[in-house]
Design a protein around this motif. Structure first.
Motif, PDB file in Angstrom:
ATOM      1  N   MET A 176       0.848  -1.184   0.000  1.00  0.00           N
ATOM      2  CA  MET A 176       0.000   0.000   0.000  1.00  0.00           C
ATOM      3  C   MET A 176       0.883   1.232   0.000  1.00  0.00           C
ATOM      4  SD  MET A 176      -2.905   0.845   2.841  1.00  0.00           S
ATOM      5  CE  MET A 176      -1.685   0.608   4.128  1.00  0.00           C
ATOM      6  N   ASN A 177       1.105   1.793  -1.199  1.00  0.00           N
ATOM      7  CA  ASN A 177       1.979   2.950  -1.272  1.00  0.00           C
ATOM      8  C   ASN A 177       1.227   4.262  -1.058  1.00  0.00           C
ATOM      9  OD1 ASN A 177       0.706   2.617  -3.821  1.00  0.00           O
ATOM     10  ND2 ASN A 177       2.227   3.972  -4.753  1.00  0.00           N
ATOM     11  N   VAL A 178      -0.092   4.163  -0.830  1.00  0.00           N
ATOM     12  CA  VAL A 178      -0.904   5.348  -0.510  1.00  0.00           C
ATOM     13  C   VAL A 178      -1.742   5.038   0.723  1.00  0.00           C
ATOM     14  CG1 VAL A 178      -2.686   6.947  -1.274  1.00  0.00           C
ATOM     15  CG2 VAL A 178      -1.025   6.067  -2.921  1.00  0.00           C
ATOM     16  N   GLN A 179      -1.667   5.908   1.714  1.00  0.00           N
ATOM     17  CA  GLN A 179      -2.454   5.733   2.939  1.00  0.00           C
ATOM     18  C   GLN A 179      -3.175   7.036   3.248  1.00  0.00           C
ATOM     19  OE1 GLN A 179      -4.064   3.945   5.110  1.00  0.00           O
ATOM     20  NE2 GLN A 179      -2.567   3.242   6.608  1.00  0.00           N
ATOM     21  N   ASP A 181      -0.476   5.063  -9.591  1.00  0.00           N
ATOM     22  CA  ASP A 181      -0.610   3.676 -10.032  1.00  0.00           C
ATOM     23  C   ASP A 181       0.584   3.185 -10.846  1.00  0.00           C
ATOM     24  OD1 ASP A 181      -3.097   3.541  -8.832  1.00  0.00           O
ATOM     25  OD2 ASP A 181      -4.143   4.223 -10.638  1.00  0.00           O
ATOM     26  N   ASP A 182       1.491   4.079 -11.214  1.00  0.00           N
ATOM     27  CA  ASP A 182       2.649   3.669 -12.007  1.00  0.00           C
ATOM     28  C   ASP A 182       3.627   2.878 -11.140  1.00  0.00           C
ATOM     29  OD1 ASP A 182       1.668   4.902 -14.260  1.00  0.00           O
ATOM     30  OD2 ASP A 182       2.711   6.793 -13.888  1.00  0.00           O
ATOM     31  N   PRO A 183       4.253   1.835 -11.684  1.00  0.00           N
ATOM     32  CA  PRO A 183       5.209   1.043 -10.890  1.00  0.00           C
ATOM     33  C   PRO A 183       6.453   1.856 -10.567  1.00  0.00           C
ATOM     34  CG  PRO A 183       5.255   0.369 -13.191  1.00  0.00           C
ATOM     35  CD  PRO A 183       4.100   1.319 -13.055  1.00  0.00           C
ATOM     36  N   MET A 184       7.064   1.517  -9.435  1.00  0.00           N
ATOM     37  CA  MET A 184       8.318   2.143  -9.034  1.00  0.00           C
ATOM     38  C   MET A 184       9.456   1.254  -9.489  1.00  0.00           C
ATOM     39  SD  MET A 184       7.199   3.583  -5.307  1.00  0.00           S
ATOM     40  CE  MET A 184       5.558   2.875  -5.187  1.00  0.00           C
ATOM     41  N   ILE A 185      10.279   1.750 -10.395  1.00  0.00           N
ATOM     42  CA  ILE A 185      11.333   0.966 -11.019  1.00  0.00           C
ATOM     43  C   ILE A 185      12.684   1.385 -10.443  1.00  0.00           C
ATOM     44  CG2 ILE A 185      12.380   0.265 -13.207  1.00  0.00           C
ATOM     45  CD1 ILE A 185       9.459  -0.526 -12.945  1.00  0.00           C
ATOM     46  N   GLU A 186      13.548   0.392 -10.198  1.00  0.00           N
ATOM     47  CA  GLU A 186      14.883   0.709  -9.672  1.00  0.00           C
ATOM     48  C   GLU A 186      15.598   1.689 -10.606  1.00  0.00           C
ATOM     49  OE1 GLU A 186      17.879  -2.314  -9.813  1.00  0.00           O
ATOM     50  OE2 GLU A 186      16.862  -3.431 -11.398  1.00  0.00           O
ATOM     51  N   GLN A 189      18.928   5.827  -8.376  1.00  0.00           N
ATOM     52  CA  GLN A 189      19.985   4.887  -7.996  1.00  0.00           C
ATOM     53  C   GLN A 189      20.159   4.822  -6.486  1.00  0.00           C
ATOM     54  OE1 GLN A 189      21.159   2.986 -10.248  1.00  0.00           O
ATOM     55  NE2 GLN A 189      20.544   4.099 -12.076  1.00  0.00           N
ATOM     56  N   PHE A 190      19.028   4.796  -5.750  1.00  0.00           N
ATOM     57  CA  PHE A 190      19.114   4.714  -4.292  1.00  0.00           C
ATOM     58  C   PHE A 190      18.575   3.385  -3.772  1.00  0.00           C
ATOM     59  CE2 PHE A 190      17.659   5.510   0.050  1.00  0.00           C
ATOM     60  CZ  PHE A 190      18.820   6.033   0.612  1.00  0.00           C
ATOM     61  N   PHE A 191      17.351   3.020  -4.175  1.00  0.00           N
ATOM     62  CA  PHE A 191      16.735   1.790  -3.684  1.00  0.00           C
ATOM     63  C   PHE A 191      17.069   0.602  -4.583  1.00  0.00           C
ATOM     64  CE2 PHE A 191      13.847   4.922  -1.753  1.00  0.00           C
ATOM     65  CZ  PHE A 191      13.866   4.467  -0.442  1.00  0.00           C
ATOM     66  N   ASN A 192      17.389  -0.507  -3.955  1.00  0.00           N
ATOM     67  CA  ASN A 192      17.526  -1.761  -4.678  1.00  0.00           C
ATOM     68  C   ASN A 192      16.133  -2.362  -4.884  1.00  0.00           C
ATOM     69  OD1 ASN A 192      18.693  -3.939  -5.937  1.00  0.00           O
ATOM     70  ND2 ASN A 192      19.753  -4.727  -4.128  1.00  0.00           N
ATOM     71  N   VAL A 193      16.045  -3.380  -5.710  1.00  0.00           N
ATOM     72  CA  VAL A 193      14.777  -4.089  -5.896  1.00  0.00           C
ATOM     73  C   VAL A 193      14.352  -4.693  -4.565  1.00  0.00           C
ATOM     74  CG1 VAL A 193      13.704  -6.054  -7.046  1.00  0.00           C
ATOM     75  CG2 VAL A 193      15.280  -4.584  -8.307  1.00  0.00           C
ATOM     76  N   GLY A 194      13.093  -4.520  -4.205  1.00  0.00           N
ATOM     77  CA  GLY A 194      12.619  -5.096  -2.950  1.00  0.00           C
ATOM     78  C   GLY A 194      11.364  -4.413  -2.436  1.00  0.00           C
ATOM     79  N   GLN A 195      10.966  -4.845  -1.273  1.00  0.00           N
ATOM     80  CA  GLN A 195       9.751  -4.335  -0.633  1.00  0.00           C
ATOM     81  C   GLN A 195      10.138  -3.581   0.624  1.00  0.00           C
ATOM     82  OE1 GLN A 195       6.395  -7.065  -0.661  1.00  0.00           O
ATOM     83  NE2 GLN A 195       6.002  -6.528   1.447  1.00  0.00           N
ATOM     84  N   TYR A 196       9.501  -2.438   0.862  1.00  0.00           N
ATOM     85  CA  TYR A 196       9.880  -1.553   1.956  1.00  0.00           C
ATOM     86  C   TYR A 196       8.645  -1.131   2.749  1.00  0.00           C
ATOM     87  CZ  TYR A 196      14.151  -1.268  -0.807  1.00  0.00           C
ATOM     88  OH  TYR A 196      15.278  -1.588  -1.500  1.00  0.00           O
ATOM     89  N   PHE A 224       5.858   0.081   0.040  1.00  0.00           N
ATOM     90  CA  PHE A 224       5.999   0.195  -1.409  1.00  0.00           C
ATOM     91  C   PHE A 224       6.984  -0.848  -1.908  1.00  0.00           C
ATOM     92  CE2 PHE A 224       9.082   2.961   0.553  1.00  0.00           C
ATOM     93  CZ  PHE A 224      10.232   2.853  -0.216  1.00  0.00           C
ATOM     94  N   THR A 225       6.903  -1.149  -3.189  1.00  0.00           N
ATOM     95  CA  THR A 225       7.763  -2.142  -3.821  1.00  0.00           C
ATOM     96  C   THR A 225       8.518  -1.500  -4.975  1.00  0.00           C
ATOM     97  OG1 THR A 225       6.296  -3.969  -3.246  1.00  0.00           O
ATOM     98  CG2 THR A 225       7.833  -4.334  -5.056  1.00  0.00           C
ATOM     99  N   VAL A 226       9.821  -1.708  -4.996  1.00  0.00           N
ATOM    100  CA  VAL A 226      10.659  -1.253  -6.101  1.00  0.00           C
ATOM    101  C   VAL A 226      10.900  -2.456  -7.012  1.00  0.00           C
ATOM    102  CG1 VAL A 226      12.870  -0.269  -6.781  1.00  0.00           C
ATOM    103  CG2 VAL A 226      11.742   0.511  -4.684  1.00  0.00           C
ATOM    104  N   SER A 227      10.500  -2.325  -8.267  1.00  0.00           N
ATOM    105  CA  SER A 227      10.593  -3.429  -9.219  1.00  0.00           C
ATOM    106  C   SER A 227      11.874  -3.346 -10.038  1.00  0.00           C
ATOM    107  CB  SER A 227       9.386  -3.419 -10.168  1.00  0.00           C
ATOM    108  OG  SER A 227       8.181  -3.487  -9.443  1.00  0.00           O
TER     109      SER A 227
END
Length: 422
Positions: free
Chosen positions: A268-271, A297-302, A361-368, A391-394
């Protein structure tokens, strides 16, 4: 089943709550009558799902229901789930401590299991005698056990007490010797429950290293249960997720751990809050994390910059409130904290949106996950909210043949480099 070490086919296990036996004489007669007529056990129909947090209507509970999966030789498989999900019940079925109510379990080779402190040990026998006893249970010859004896004793670290009855051992000593026996004796399948948590940190690392060696180096199959997700991901390649006695996922361990940590919630990237989070004069209306310049709604890409936005209102201009956030990984470990107090900018009266930008170039792929805290006078917390947003970085698309796999770690910054002449 040539390369399959373990095959579980539609396995279920039912228990009757509050009873030691299978039930009353009338229940046994009803079961017998149903079998004579070629009918299903009538009490299998009234069993309820194994949800320990709810009050059920039936005395019969499915500890496991319709579990099916295969494990190949040499695989390390993690069994993941909350307390009461059915993990230990499944391990007991695999260790033949109890029998399934329905379904079949097929295994190739000998099974060594470590389910509880002292499993398979006779308290009156010494540590040395129990090593031979466990080996005999596995079907090993005395000379085979003798050839491994020195390795077992050295690994366990209880040399001084090896000829003392194990009833005098502490729980940690019990586990040390029990794991050493299970890991070193010649079994094709090694089953380890979370009993390793009894040992100290140094021994836990030693055990994980040995299990990795057993799986990767010796080609033996390892089934591992633990609530330590870092240990699970370091040891296992595959995972099985159990929930209320039912299998909800079987696949790669990263996805299994992610689904376990997420629980019943979705990323849930929006609360937003129908009733604002109130902290004295501050009211928080919503928090979100989005890719900079993109829609929600756009994906967050590394590799793409992200921004955290917090919408709040303040009754009056104040310098003594600030917002603090803690960023966590998918195992719940805090990576770092950050806040707006370093800007030394007073919060203005009215409704505002504050934005914190994370560079590309800060977040690696993963869930936060993000925890939230409102602080007064820079040191007095007055409102907190765990996992206020996640949020999830794809992974970004890559050309075929270039990607070498996900790099370790959760932060992946890009630094400035200089080359100087010698």
């Amino acid at each position: 089943m040539s390369n399959i070490a373990l095959k579980i086919e539609d396995v279920s296990k039912m228990y009757r709550l509050g009873k030691i036996s299978s039930g009353t004489l009338s229940h046994d007669l009803n079961r017998m009558y149903a079998r004579l007529r070629g009918k299903e056990d009538p009490y299998l129909k009234i069993g309820e799902a194994n949800d320990r947090a709810t009050t059920g209507l039936s005395d019969y509970v499915w500890a496991l229901q319709n579990i099916s999966f295969d494990v190949n030789k040499g695989d390390s498989l993690a069994l993941i789930g909350k307390n009461g999900a059915g993990k230990s019940t499944l391990l007991k079925l695999l260790s033949r401590v109890t029998q399934p109510t329905t379904g079949n379990i097929k295994m190739k080779g000998r099974v060594a299991s470590l389910l509880e402190v002292g499993t398979g040990f006779h308290p009156e026998l010494t540590g040395r005698e129990n090593i031979y006893l466990n080996g005999a249970i596995l079907g090993m010859r005395k000379w085979e056990i003798t050839s491994k004896l020195d390795q077992i004793i050295a690994f366990s670290g209880v040399e001084r007490y090896i000829d003392t009855p194990v009833k005098r051992y502490s729980s940690g000593m019990y586990v040390r010797l029990a794991f050493a026996v299970a890991a070193h004796l010649e079994s094709e399948i090694l089953i380890v429950d979370e009993v390793l948590a009894v040992g100290d940190a140094e021994f836990q690392r030693k055990c994980l290293g040995k299990m990795g060696e057993v799986s990767a180096g010796e080609g033996r199959t390892v089934l591992f249960v633990s609530h330590n997700m870092a240990a699970v991901k370091s040891l296992c390649q595959k995972g099985v997720l159990l929930q209320h006695g039912q299998l909800t996922f079987h696949g790669d361990v990263e996805t299994a751990v992610s689904k376990y940590m997420l629980g019943d919630n979705e990323v849930m990237n929006v609360q937003t809050f129908e009733k604002p989070l109130s902290a004295e004069a501050v009211q928080v209306h919503g928090v979100k994390v989005v890719a900079k310049g993109k829609n929600v709604d756009d994906p967050m890409i590394e590799g793409h910059p992200l921004q955290l936005e917090i919408n709040y209102s303040l009754e009056e201009t104040a310098e003594y409130y600030h917002f603090t956030f803690a960023l966590k990984d998918d195992e719940g470990k805090k990576l770092f904290t950050f806040s707006n107090n370093r800007d030394e900018v007073p919060l203005q009266a009215g409704t505002h949106t504050m934005i914190c930008e994370f560079p590309a170039q800060f977040f690696n792929v993963g869930q936060y996950y993000v925890d939230f805290l409102v602080v007064k006078n820079r040191k007095q917390p007055i409102k907190s909210e765990e996992d206020i947003v996640s949020f999830t970085v794809s992974m970004k698309p890559v050309e075929l043949g270039i990607w070498m796999g996900r790099e370790p770690g959760f932060i992946k910054p890009s630094f400035s480099w200089k080359h100087l002449e010698a």
